[in-house]
Design an enzyme around this catalytic site. Sequence first.
Site, short mmCIF file in Angstrom:
data_model
loop_
_atom_site.label_atom_id
_atom_site.label_comp_id
_atom_site.label_asym_id
_atom_site.label_seq_id
_atom_site.Cartn_x
_atom_site.Cartn_y
_atom_site.Cartn_z
N MET A 1 6.04 4.19 38.68
CA MET A 1 6.33 5.56 39.14
C MET A 1 5.20 6.05 40.05
O MET A 1 5.08 7.25 40.30
CB MET A 1 6.52 6.50 37.95
CG MET A 1 7.72 6.11 37.09
SD MET A 1 8.50 7.48 36.25
CE MET A 1 7.15 8.10 35.28
N LEU B 1 -0.89 4.99 41.40
CA LEU B 1 -1.27 3.69 40.83
C LEU B 1 -2.73 3.64 40.41
O LEU B 1 -3.60 4.20 41.07
CB LEU B 1 -1.00 2.60 41.87
CG LEU B 1 0.45 2.54 42.37
CD1 LEU B 1 0.59 1.49 43.48
CD2 LEU B 1 1.42 2.24 41.23
N HIS B 2 -2.96 2.95 39.30
CA HIS B 2 -4.32 2.71 38.82
C HIS B 2 -4.48 1.21 38.55
O HIS B 2 -3.54 0.43 38.78
CB HIS B 2 -4.62 3.55 37.57
CG HIS B 2 -3.59 3.43 36.49
ND1 HIS B 2 -3.38 2.27 35.79
CD2 HIS B 2 -2.68 4.32 36.01
CE1 HIS B 2 -2.41 2.45 34.91
NE2 HIS B 2 -1.97 3.69 35.03
N GLU B 3 -5.64 0.85 38.06
CA GLU B 3 -5.97 -0.56 37.85
C GLU B 3 -4.93 -1.27 36.95
O GLU B 3 -4.66 -2.45 37.12
CB GLU B 3 -7.39 -0.68 37.27
CG GLU B 3 -7.95 -2.07 37.16
CD GLU B 3 -7.84 -2.91 38.43
OE1 GLU B 3 -7.97 -2.36 39.55
OE2 GLU B 3 -7.60 -4.13 38.30
N HIS C 1 -1.66 -0.83 36.91
CA HIS C 1 -0.54 -1.27 37.76
C HIS C 1 -0.97 -2.45 38.64
O HIS C 1 -0.23 -3.41 38.83
CB HIS C 1 -0.10 -0.15 38.70
CG HIS C 1 0.40 1.07 38.02
ND1 HIS C 1 -0.29 2.27 38.02
CD2 HIS C 1 1.54 1.31 37.31
CE1 HIS C 1 0.40 3.18 37.37
NE2 HIS C 1 1.49 2.63 36.91
N LYS D 1 0.86 -0.71 27.39
CA LYS D 1 0.49 0.67 27.03
C LYS D 1 1.75 1.45 26.63
O LYS D 1 1.72 2.24 25.69
CB LYS D 1 -0.22 1.35 28.20
CG LYS D 1 -1.20 2.36 27.72
CD LYS D 1 -1.23 3.69 28.39
CE LYS D 1 -0.13 4.57 28.38
NZ LYS D 1 0.22 5.46 29.35
N ASP D 2 2.83 1.22 27.36
CA ASP D 2 4.12 1.83 27.00
C ASP D 2 4.86 0.82 26.12
O ASP D 2 5.81 0.17 26.57
CB ASP D 2 4.91 2.16 28.27
CG ASP D 2 4.19 3.21 29.09
OD1 ASP D 2 4.07 4.35 28.64
OD2 ASP D 2 3.71 2.87 30.19
N ARG E 1 -1.23 9.93 33.85
CA ARG E 1 -1.36 11.27 33.26
C ARG E 1 -2.81 11.65 32.95
O ARG E 1 -3.09 12.83 32.72
CB ARG E 1 -0.50 11.39 32.01
CG ARG E 1 0.98 11.43 32.33
CD ARG E 1 1.83 11.79 31.13
NE ARG E 1 3.19 12.09 31.53
CZ ARG E 1 4.17 11.20 31.63
NH1 ARG E 1 3.94 9.94 31.36
NH2 ARG E 1 5.38 11.57 32.02
O1 PAF Z 1 6.42 2.77 33.07
C1 PAF Z 1 6.87 3.34 34.09
O2 PAF Z 1 6.14 3.62 35.05
C2 PAF Z 1 8.34 3.72 34.16
O3 PAF Z 1 8.80 4.13 32.91
C3 PAF Z 1 9.22 2.61 34.75
C4 PAF Z 1 9.22 1.36 33.89
C5 PAF Z 1 8.74 2.27 36.15
C6 PAF Z 1 10.67 3.10 34.84
O4 PAF Z 1 10.77 4.25 35.62
#
Ligand code: PAF
Length: 283
Positions: free
Chosen positions: A30, A33-35, A37, A149-150, A187
């Site tokens: 989304m 971007l950080h390290e 990603h 993390k998620d 965030r």
């Molecule tokens: O983790 C995220 O950034 C979002 O939930 C994703 C997987 C790109 C879906 O929108």
Amino acid sequence: MKTVTTPEEVRAFTAALAREGKRLALVPTMGFLHEGHLSLMREGGRRADVVAATIFVNPAQFGPTEDLARYPRDPEGDAKKCASAGVALLYTPEPAIVYPPGYQTWVTVDEVSKGLCGDRRPGHFRGVATVVTKLLALFRPQVALFGEKDFQQLQVIRRLTADLELGVEIAGQPTIRETDGLAMSSRNAYLSPDERRRALALSQGLFEAQAAAKAGETKAAVLLARVRARLAQAEVREDYVELRHAETLAPLEVLAPTVPGRLLVAGFLGKTRLIDNVAIALG
Ligand code: PAF
């Protein structure tokens, strides 16, 4: 790096790859971007010939009271970061492209979406599962990379790719942390200096509980109390602290030697909600 905004352009790119017999890695994001990603993108480059990334702040995964409008964005900075991490194709569609007028198809994943963030953010995983399914169907990558993390999100995505037989490998990657232990997150940008300092309670509580389990503590209640004590000390408002089975996400009362455990926390600092988790096992 090429930046495109329509499914037709993505299909032209992936068709050319298929003709050349090249493997594709996909990193959906989304943005902001950080390290964390960028490490997914670099790992994608090790696992495939070509890396594609997407930046789409998915309205379908935000609740009516959530932070869609104030979600941080930096399209130009993000594009530079993607290029430096080896991304060949960046897809940045507008919401009306992903969800055009008349759109009415949604993906829901039952069990693993329940509890944790699924209960606190109704509809969140339906939005995530739908957009990830659409992106996987569009790109048809050999591998797609997501951060641990998620963690619940990762299990939702693993489940949907298996259930829908999408034939893509889902590569979960370890959480990237700041040097003091805070899990990297877009965030974190919302935190005031004081909140940033207090936010450390999440990772510190998890690490303490992890160490207690290594030292032989088996009871969930004791392990959870360790995390809660840290949150309370730093005045972080608990959203949840839970011990779960790492694959099914079923709640665990005790840790057993053969059961993979995951300890998960969510807490609020002011209006900002942060999450974190660690693997937890008996020593
Ligand atoms: O983790 C995220 O950034 C979002 O939930 C994703 C997987 C790109 C879906 O929108």
